[in-house]
Design an enzyme around this catalytic site. Structure first.
Site, PDB file in Angstrom:
ATOM      1  N   ASP A  13       6.590 -37.702   2.439  1.00  0.00           N
ATOM      2  CA  ASP A  13       7.933 -37.694   1.600  1.00  0.00           C
ATOM      3  C   ASP A  13       8.931 -38.629   2.286  1.00  0.00           C
ATOM      4  O   ASP A  13      10.106 -38.483   2.123  1.00  0.00           O
ATOM      5  CB  ASP A  13       8.405 -36.188   1.799  1.00  0.00           C
ATOM      6  N   GLY A  15       9.442 -41.758   1.040  1.00  0.00           N
ATOM      7  CA  GLY A  15       9.940 -42.626   0.220  1.00  0.00           C
ATOM      8  C   GLY A  15       9.151 -43.607  -0.377  1.00  0.00           C
ATOM      9  O   GLY A  15       9.362 -44.947  -0.663  1.00  0.00           O
ATOM     10  N   LYS A  16       7.631 -43.308  -0.004  1.00  0.00           N
ATOM     11  CA  LYS A  16       6.607 -44.559  -0.244  1.00  0.00           C
ATOM     12  C   LYS A  16       6.419 -44.995  -1.593  1.00  0.00           C
ATOM     13  O   LYS A  16       6.408 -46.151  -1.798  1.00  0.00           O
ATOM     14  CB  LYS A  16       5.308 -44.029   0.323  1.00  0.00           C
ATOM     15  N   LYS A  18       8.823 -45.372  -3.959  1.00  0.00           N
ATOM     16  CA  LYS A  18       9.693 -46.467  -4.325  1.00  0.00           C
ATOM     17  C   LYS A  18       9.464 -47.799  -3.632  1.00  0.00           C
ATOM     18  O   LYS A  18       9.301 -48.910  -4.293  1.00  0.00           O
ATOM     19  CB  LYS A  18      11.080 -46.159  -3.865  1.00  0.00           C
ATOM     20  N   GLY A  40       2.832 -35.681  -3.736  1.00  0.00           N
ATOM     21  CA  GLY A  40       3.583 -36.247  -5.089  1.00  0.00           C
ATOM     22  C   GLY A  40       4.553 -37.271  -4.769  1.00  0.00           C
ATOM     23  O   GLY A  40       5.015 -37.275  -3.559  1.00  0.00           O
ATOM     24  N   HIS A  41       4.929 -38.386  -5.659  1.00  0.00           N
ATOM     25  CA  HIS A  41       5.789 -39.146  -5.371  1.00  0.00           C
ATOM     26  C   HIS A  41       6.422 -39.536  -6.835  1.00  0.00           C
ATOM     27  O   HIS A  41       5.784 -39.387  -7.595  1.00  0.00           O
ATOM     28  CB  HIS A  41       5.203 -40.403  -4.699  1.00  0.00           C
ATOM     29  N   ASN A 300       5.604 -32.092  -6.447  1.00  0.00           N
ATOM     30  CA  ASN A 300       4.727 -31.380  -6.835  1.00  0.00           C
ATOM     31  C   ASN A 300       4.990 -29.941  -6.752  1.00  0.00           C
ATOM     32  O   ASN A 300       4.714 -29.025  -7.753  1.00  0.00           O
ATOM     33  CB  ASN A 300       3.303 -31.570  -6.256  1.00  0.00           C
TER      34      ASN A 300
END
Length: 430
Positions: A13, A15-16, A18, A40-41, A300
């Protein structure tokens, strides 16, 4: 010119999504190499929000080739659903710009059911999984009984593979007191989904090798974070795959020499989802404030993330275990307005100072953080796009992080918008 591997340097989590999207403009190919649809991203592009789980971040750019490597566990129904959702949002997705390794392991409904059974059996033994079948699917892969994508194209051998798989799973289901899976029903379900996923199947290792020889730029996109690595993370509160940078090689079939620059993503503070040790966790109003400002809820699952101060010890450890060349520091703007900020610079275990996170579960739970107080800043960093836009104290904070973790900051993110990124070192040009 080099290829780039992007990995999370904390517990995920970071920020991968972006950062990968920002880098994907320069890449020809974006590749997922581990995990599944549990990580999720969110991407925000031109005011449009895209929520991805299984697909590589590059898929929203139809001119790029997106690839799911053999190291991923692949839920065919989740794949179909995610592709259809993107199409509804106007994104062009098809076999011409999206490929899936033919030898990828499938996640089936029985994997999700087993995952849920285990998690709900006892709160004392729960790991905090997403209950999406990731772990059980990896178990079958290692146990050499998994059904892989290529098997759906072979109606002669698929029934035998199903029987072998169910010999194991139905024994487990009998032990749990739930109905067994009917082999005929599973075969029919797989036959029904096959035409929707097989057109994407490819020999990914061969495809990527040819692209590399053609001089194409490849961006390897990791999911989750290095501290969730099954070997190097906070075991047993980890995921079921290797999440460190080296997995980019085995999870795609490319040799280690093809990987290139390793970019580690970390927040300017620390978060974690689920169970497990968290030395700098803040169970107070400051932790709540960081969580509210940072919108720290799972993409997610919607699960609330635990929040704490930046842990330089952990990030320094992942810099070493992943061979990270540079960091992308995200969410600096969330710390705007604090009078002082704490940074963990060391650990104390049973009264003694140590310089790393121990591997043992018991020792990890007894860790006490050693803090250094850093002066905060009042001026906003949000939407900054150059060092000149940053307050002096914010720059000092970034420089102190670099010193403590032994790695330079290559990128700095100051909002979810991809344009709000300060470039120090272009990973593709390193």
């Amino acid at each position: 010119m080099t290829n780039v591997v992007v990995v999370g340097a904390q517990w995920g989590d970071e920020g991968k999504g972006k950062i990968v999207d920002w880098l994907s403009e320069q890449a020809d190919i974006v590749v997922r190499f581990q995990g599944g649809h549990n990580a999720g991203h969110t991407l925000v592009i031109d005011g449009n929000t895209y929520k991805l789980a299984l697909l590589p971040s590059g898929v929203v750019r139809s001119s790029k080739l997106s690839v799911i490597g053999n190291g991923v566990v692949f839920d065919p129904q989740a794949f179909v659903n995610e592709v259809e959702k993107l199409k509804e949002q106007g994104v062009k997705v098809g076999p011409d710009n999206l490929r899936v390794a033919e030898n990828v392991t499938l996640i089936l409904p029985l994997h999700r059911e087993l995952d849920s059974l285990r998690e709900n059996a006892s709160a004392a033994t729960a790991i905090g999984t997403t209950q999406r079948g990731i772990g059980p699917a990896y178990e079958d892969k290692v146990g050499r009984r998994a059904i892989r994508l290529m098997d759906l194209a072979d109606p002669q051998t698929l029934p035998h593979k199903i029987e072998r798989l169910l010999a194991h799973h139905n024994a487990l289901r009998r032990g749990h007191g739930i109905a067994e899976v009917d082999s005929g029903a599973l075969l029919r379900d797989l036959a029904a989904i096959a035409p929707r996923v097989l057109p994407y199947a490819d020999s990914v290792w061969n495809l990527l090798d040819h692209k590399r020889r053609e001089g194409k730029r490849i961006l390897f996109e990791g999911a989750q974070g290095a501290l969730l690595d099954v070997d190097h993370g906070t075991y047993p509160y980890v995921t079921s795959s290797n999440t460190v940078a080296a997995q980019a090689a085995t999870g795609t079939g490319m040799g280690p020499s093809a990987l290139g620059y390793v970019l580690g993503i970390c927040k300017a503070y620390t978060t974690r989802v689920g169970q497990g040790p968290f030395p700098t966790e803040l169970n107070d109003e400051i932790g709540e404030l960081i969580g509210q400002r940072g919108k720290e809820f799972g993409v997610n699952t919607g699960r609330k993330r635990r929040c704490g101060w930046f842990d330089a010890m952990l990030v320094r450890q992942t810099v070493r275990t992943s061979g990270i060349h540079g960091l992308a520091l995200t969410k600096l703007d969330i710390l705007d307005g604090f009078d002082t900020i704490q940074v963990c610079t060391g650990y104390r275990l049973d009264g003694k100072e140590i310089d790393h996170l121990p591997a043992g579960e018991g020792a990890q739970a007894r860790i006490e953080p050693v803090y250094e107080t850093v002066e905060g800043w009042k001026e906003p960093t949000a939407n900054a796009r150059s060092w000149a836009d940053l307050p002096a104290q914010a720059i000092k904070y970034v420089r102190r992080i670099e010193e403590l973790v032994g790695c330079p900051v290559a990128l700095l993110s100051t909002s979810p918008e991809r344009e709000d990124t300060i470039l120090v070192q272009n990973p593709f040009e390193a």
